[in-house]
Design a protein around this motif. Structure first.
Motif, short mmCIF file in Angstrom:
data_model
loop_
_atom_site.label_atom_id
_atom_site.label_comp_id
_atom_site.label_asym_id
_atom_site.label_seq_id
_atom_site.Cartn_x
_atom_site.Cartn_y
_atom_site.Cartn_z
N SER A 114 78.68 37.48 23.75
CA SER A 114 79.63 38.20 24.59
C SER A 114 81.06 37.74 24.33
CB SER A 114 79.28 38.01 26.07
OG SER A 114 79.43 36.65 26.46
N ALA A 115 81.25 36.45 24.02
CA ALA A 115 82.59 35.97 23.68
C ALA A 115 83.09 36.61 22.39
CB ALA A 115 82.57 34.45 23.55
N LEU A 116 82.19 36.74 21.40
CA LEU A 116 82.57 37.39 20.15
C LEU A 116 82.89 38.87 20.38
CD1 LEU A 116 79.90 35.82 17.75
CD2 LEU A 116 82.32 35.19 17.99
N ILE A 117 82.10 39.53 21.23
CA ILE A 117 82.40 40.92 21.58
C ILE A 117 83.76 41.00 22.26
CG2 ILE A 117 81.72 42.85 23.07
CD1 ILE A 117 78.80 42.01 22.60
N GLY A 118 84.03 40.03 23.13
CA GLY A 118 85.31 40.02 23.83
C GLY A 118 86.49 39.90 22.88
N VAL A 119 86.38 39.00 21.90
CA VAL A 119 87.47 38.81 20.94
C VAL A 119 87.67 40.07 20.10
CG1 VAL A 119 88.20 37.52 18.89
CG2 VAL A 119 87.21 36.31 20.84
N ALA A 120 86.56 40.62 19.58
CA ALA A 120 86.66 41.82 18.74
C ALA A 120 87.19 43.01 19.53
CB ALA A 120 85.29 42.14 18.14
N GLY A 121 86.64 43.21 20.72
CA GLY A 121 87.09 44.34 21.54
C GLY A 121 88.53 44.21 21.98
N CYS A 122 88.95 42.99 22.32
CA CYS A 122 90.33 42.76 22.72
C CYS A 122 91.28 43.06 21.56
CB CYS A 122 90.50 41.32 23.19
SG CYS A 122 92.19 40.89 23.67
N LEU A 147 70.52 41.32 24.20
CA LEU A 147 71.40 42.46 23.98
C LEU A 147 72.01 42.95 25.28
CD1 LEU A 147 72.61 44.58 22.08
CD2 LEU A 147 70.52 45.95 22.39
N CYS A 148 71.19 43.08 26.31
CA CYS A 148 71.68 43.57 27.59
C CYS A 148 72.73 42.64 28.18
CB CYS A 148 70.52 43.74 28.57
SG CYS A 148 71.02 44.27 30.22
N LEU A 149 72.44 41.35 28.22
CA LEU A 149 73.38 40.39 28.80
C LEU A 149 74.66 40.31 27.97
CD1 LEU A 149 70.94 37.51 29.82
CD2 LEU A 149 72.05 39.16 31.33
N SER A 150 74.52 40.37 26.64
CA SER A 150 75.69 40.29 25.77
C SER A 150 76.61 41.49 25.97
CB SER A 150 75.26 40.20 24.30
OG SER A 150 74.48 39.06 24.06
N LEU A 151 76.02 42.68 26.02
CA LEU A 151 76.83 43.89 26.19
C LEU A 151 77.49 43.91 27.57
CD1 LEU A 151 74.56 46.61 24.53
CD2 LEU A 151 76.65 45.58 23.60
N GLY A 206 80.10 41.10 27.57
CA GLY A 206 81.13 41.38 26.59
C GLY A 206 82.21 42.30 27.12
N ALA A 207 81.83 43.29 27.94
CA ALA A 207 82.82 44.20 28.51
C ALA A 207 83.80 43.44 29.41
CB ALA A 207 82.10 45.29 29.31
N TYR A 208 83.29 42.49 30.18
CA TYR A 208 84.16 41.70 31.05
C TYR A 208 85.01 40.73 30.24
CZ TYR A 208 81.76 43.57 35.12
OH TYR A 208 81.28 44.42 36.09
N GLN A 209 84.45 40.18 29.17
CA GLN A 209 85.22 39.24 28.35
C GLN A 209 86.38 39.95 27.65
OE1 GLN A 209 84.70 36.52 29.30
NE2 GLN A 209 82.80 35.50 28.75
N ILE A 210 86.19 41.20 27.27
CA ILE A 210 87.30 41.97 26.69
C ILE A 210 88.46 42.04 27.67
CG2 ILE A 210 88.03 44.29 25.98
CD1 ILE A 210 85.24 44.68 24.78
N TYR A 243 83.22 52.02 26.35
CA TYR A 243 82.17 51.00 26.49
C TYR A 243 82.43 50.08 27.69
CZ TYR A 243 80.64 46.17 25.59
OH TYR A 243 80.17 44.89 25.71
N VAL A 244 83.68 49.63 27.83
CA VAL A 244 84.02 48.75 28.95
C VAL A 244 83.78 49.46 30.28
CG1 VAL A 244 85.94 47.59 30.12
CG2 VAL A 244 85.67 47.36 27.64
N GLU A 245 84.22 50.69 30.39
CA GLU A 245 84.03 51.43 31.64
C GLU A 245 82.55 51.66 31.93
OE1 GLU A 245 86.39 52.10 33.84
OE2 GLU A 245 87.72 50.99 32.50
N LEU A 246 81.77 51.95 30.89
CA LEU A 246 80.35 52.18 31.08
C LEU A 246 79.64 50.93 31.58
CD1 LEU A 246 77.83 54.00 30.68
CD2 LEU A 246 77.68 53.09 28.35
N MET A 247 79.92 49.80 30.96
CA MET A 247 79.26 48.55 31.33
C MET A 247 79.67 48.07 32.72
SD MET A 247 77.17 47.58 28.91
CE MET A 247 76.79 49.32 28.68
N ARG A 248 80.94 48.29 33.06
CA ARG A 248 81.44 47.78 34.34
C ARG A 248 81.09 48.68 35.52
NH1 ARG A 248 87.69 46.45 33.68
NH2 ARG A 248 87.37 45.70 35.79
#
Length: 221
Positions: A33-41, A93-97, A100-104, A58-63
């Motif tokens: 999730s941290a890696l997703i956060g960095v890439a997404g940011c 996968l579920c927890l990471s996604l 990850g949206a919140y980490q972004i 993606y962020v809106e969907l997950m949140r």
């Protein structure tokens, strides 16, 4: 109903295995999730065409959808299109996604602490945008975003209990399974309460150490 210490001791090996499974899936998901956060940011900061809109969606969907629905979609829905995953992979996968949206967003908020002059200085030094992001902006943003990132990581650890719904033998699954067979809820819920508190305390301590390390002044020679 009396608290049966002997019963709890007898069930300790199963609880410990469940706790290890919880830690394993949580640690992997926290890193992912941290890696997703960095890439997404980075994608949103640089407003990469098409990808930026995808990340925003993606962020809106997950949140804005329940994590349990996301979990069921991954575990039960993806096999319908030929993408079946194991229990463990589905959980990670579920927890990471989800996290990850919140980490972004945590990192995007941290980027607010990076002044415009910093970017202009890097531009004057002919640094590429990617070098500016990875070498200058990201380390500064991490200092500001770390409390929010820690809260997300703790929430991820606690939300790993949802994985019992698909049958992953993590800590909560073990406890609920024993309650269904032995009818000892006091011992089981008391045990997992202590174990979750312990895991969260260790995670908070590690994050505190990391925060203290990041807050050290830079040394120049």
């Amino acid at each position: 109903m009396d608290f049966d210490v002997a019963y709890l001791i007898a069930q300790w090996p199963a609880l410990w295995r469940g706790a290890l499974m919880t830690l394993e899936v949580s640690v992997i998901a926290i890193v992912c999730s941290a890696l997703i956060g960095v890439a997404g940011c980075a994608i949103r900061i640089f407003r990469v065409p098409v990808l930026s809109q995808i990340v925003t969606g993606y962020v809106e969907l997950m949140r804005n959808t329940p994590i349990l629905v996301q979990l069921f979609f991954i575990f039960y829905g993806l096999p319908a299109i030929g993408c079946g995953l194991s229990l463990f992979a589905s959980g990670v996968l579920c927890l990471s996604l989800w996290a990850g949206a919140y980490q972004i967003e945590n990192l995007r908020g941290g980027m607010a602490g990076v002044g415009r002059r910093m970017y202009e200085s890097c531009h004057a030094l002919s640094l590429r945008p990617w070098h500016y992001f990875t070498l200058v902006a990201l380390p500064i943003a991490l200092r500001h975003a770390l409390p929010g990132m820690l809260n997300t990581a703790i929430s991820l650890l606690k939300n790993s209990s949802y994985l019992q719904a698909i049958g992953l033998m993590e800590l909560t699954f073990v406890a609920v399974d024993r309650i269904a067979t032995d009818f000892r809820p006091l011992e089981m819920f008391g045990a997992i309460l202590v174990l979750y508190l312990g895991m969260v305390a260790v995670l908070a301590l590690l994050a505190h150490r990391l925060s203290a390390w990041l807050q050290r002044p830079f040394k120049t020679h």
